[in-house]
Design an enzyme around this catalytic site. Structure first.
Site, PDB file in Angstrom:
ATOM      1  N   THR A 158     -22.665 -95.938  42.298  1.00 48.56           N
ATOM      2  CA  THR A 158     -22.859 -96.602  43.581  1.00 48.56           C
ATOM      3  C   THR A 158     -21.975 -97.835  43.556  1.00 48.56           C
ATOM      4  O   THR A 158     -21.662 -98.353  42.480  1.00 48.56           O
ATOM      5  CB  THR A 158     -24.350 -96.992  43.700  1.00 48.56           C
ATOM      6  N   ARG A 186     -32.188 -86.287  51.218  1.00 52.03           N
ATOM      7  CA  ARG A 186     -32.784 -87.375  50.414  1.00 52.03           C
ATOM      8  C   ARG A 186     -32.181 -88.732  50.830  1.00 52.03           C
ATOM      9  O   ARG A 186     -30.983 -88.885  50.952  1.00 52.03           O
ATOM     10  CB  ARG A 186     -32.524 -87.110  48.938  1.00 52.03           C
ATOM     11  N   VAL A 187     -33.042 -89.716  51.008  1.00 53.13           N
ATOM     12  CA  VAL A 187     -32.595 -91.080  51.319  1.00 53.13           C
ATOM     13  C   VAL A 187     -33.002 -91.988  50.164  1.00 53.13           C
ATOM     14  O   VAL A 187     -34.181 -92.045  49.797  1.00 53.13           O
ATOM     15  CB  VAL A 187     -33.221 -91.589  52.635  1.00 53.13           C
ATOM     16  N   GLY A 188     -32.037 -92.672  49.584  1.00 51.71           N
ATOM     17  CA  GLY A 188     -32.326 -93.601  48.493  1.00 51.71           C
ATOM     18  C   GLY A 188     -32.460 -95.027  48.993  1.00 51.71           C
ATOM     19  O   GLY A 188     -32.698 -95.270  50.189  1.00 51.71           O
ATOM     20  N   GLY A 211     -32.912 -95.026  43.036  1.00 54.27           N
ATOM     21  CA  GLY A 211     -33.296 -95.621  44.305  1.00 54.27           C
ATOM     22  C   GLY A 211     -34.768 -95.545  44.634  1.00 54.27           C
ATOM     23  O   GLY A 211     -35.332 -96.437  45.275  1.00 54.27           O
TER      24      GLY A 211
HETATM   25  N1  ASP Z   1     -29.309 -96.403  44.067  1.00 51.36           N
HETATM   26  C1  ASP Z   1     -28.555 -95.204  44.319  1.00 51.36           C
HETATM   27  C2  ASP Z   1     -29.480 -94.181  44.962  1.00 51.36           C
HETATM   28  O1  ASP Z   1     -30.613 -94.052  44.519  1.00 51.36           O
HETATM   29  C3  ASP Z   1     -27.947 -94.609  43.094  1.00 51.36           C
HETATM   30  C4  ASP Z   1     -27.161 -95.540  42.180  1.00 51.36           C
HETATM   31  O2  ASP Z   1     -27.230 -96.738  42.344  1.00 51.36           O
HETATM   32  O3  ASP Z   1     -26.436 -95.049  41.304  1.00 51.36           O
HETATM   33  O4  ASP Z   1     -29.050 -93.480  45.826  1.00 51.36           O
END
Ligand code: ASP
Length: 287
Positions: A158, A186-188, A211
């Site tokens: 990310t 899916r929503v993070g 997330g």
């Molecule tokens: N926080 C991001 C998510 O859950 C993933 C990440 O930070 O690598 O979509």
């Protein structure tokens, strides 16, 4: 006083060589410094920094995105302007190269904060963003399902940025393709204001990690409210990340405050990041 930090994800794995990513992050930090020294606004700097991170193809965001379990590239992004707490977000956006720019357009050209899925794509079209002509050709991880990872595994990147400008204003932005093995839809935390991204008059934060855990503790807003309530920045971040670890999650964040203090804590194997404060050196680390 100016300050800036960016990250390329808390999924950094011990033993891997991240020198290319570090060089890229340093270049973007140099660009941020040059922009801020000539009076650029924090909100413009975080937007452009994340756009460059998306376009690099080096992280699991923008061009480097990995597909979900249905084989589609669903991208998330959000950004927030600390001066007035205006913000924008997109989630499960398909077919466009720069979700952070679409998120900014949501903020600037609609009465809404977030658009999702087909509605977000329709809006991007209407705003004149060019759709990706050929996804298989565009995405650097095209066709790689990373199926050796269990669902929910931290991906390698990310991306996010936080900034304090010469005018005393703060901003934050975050962008991702999510965790490996994510289900369609899916929503993070990344597109959720208060979970993955936050900026107000005192603090700016961009999170990275699993997330679902960051959502459960409302990580970025929690940190900001702790700091506003008088807790030190590092102490507020540690308390927030500890809750995530206690629940079984992992991740990290970048944060800075209106005094130009920058922190980059993580509770995972590593987190690619670069930062500077005032006229100090640019620092960069993966572990
Ligand atoms: N926080 C991001 C998510 O859950 C993933 C990440 O930070 O690598 O979509």
């Amino acid at each position: 006083m100016i300050a800036f930090a960016l990250h390329g994800g808390a999924g950094a794995k011990q033993g891997r060589d991240y020198s290319v990513e570090i060089a890229n992050m340093r270049d973007i930090a140099e660009f941020a410094r040059a922009s801020l020294e000539t009076g650029a606004r924090a909100f413009d700097v975080v937007t452009e920094a994340v756009r460059q991170l998306e376009d690099s193809g080096l992280y699991v965001a923008g061009k480097g995105a990995s597909p979900n379990m249905a084989g589609n590239y669903e991208l998330d992004a959000s950004l927030m302007n600390g001066a007035d707490q205006t913000c924008g977000a997109v989630t499960a956006l398909q077919g466009f190269a720069n979700p952070v720019l679409v998120a900014r357009a949501v903020m600037e050209h609609t009465p809404h904060v977030m658009l999702a899925g087909e509605g977000a794509a329709l809006f991007a079209h209407e705003q004149g963003f060019d759709p990706i002509a050929d996804e298989a050709e565009y995405f650097t991880r095209a066709g790689r399902f990373e199926s050796n990872h269990p669902p929910g595994t931290l991906a390698h990147g990310t991306v996010g940025a936080v900034c304090l400008d010469r005018h005393g204003q703060l901003a934050a932005a975050t962008s991702t393709a999510g965790v490996f093995g994510k289900l369609a839809g899916r929503v993070g935390d990344t597109p959720l204001i208060g979970a993955g991204t936050w900026a107000d008059g005192q603090t700016a934060i961009s999170c990275t990690g699993q997330g679902e855990y960051f959502i459960r503790v409302n990580a970025s807003a929690q940190l900001a409210f702790r700091h506003r309530g008088g807790q030190g920045l590092a102490e507020a971040a540690d308390a927030t990340l500890q809750q995530i670890v206690d629940m079984g999650g992992e991740g990290g964040l970048i944060a800075l405050n209106a005094q130009g203090q920058v922190i980059t804590p993580f509770r995972s194997q590593g987190m690619k990041r670069a930062w500077f404060s005032g006229d100090g050196d640019i620092h960069s680390e993966a572990f």
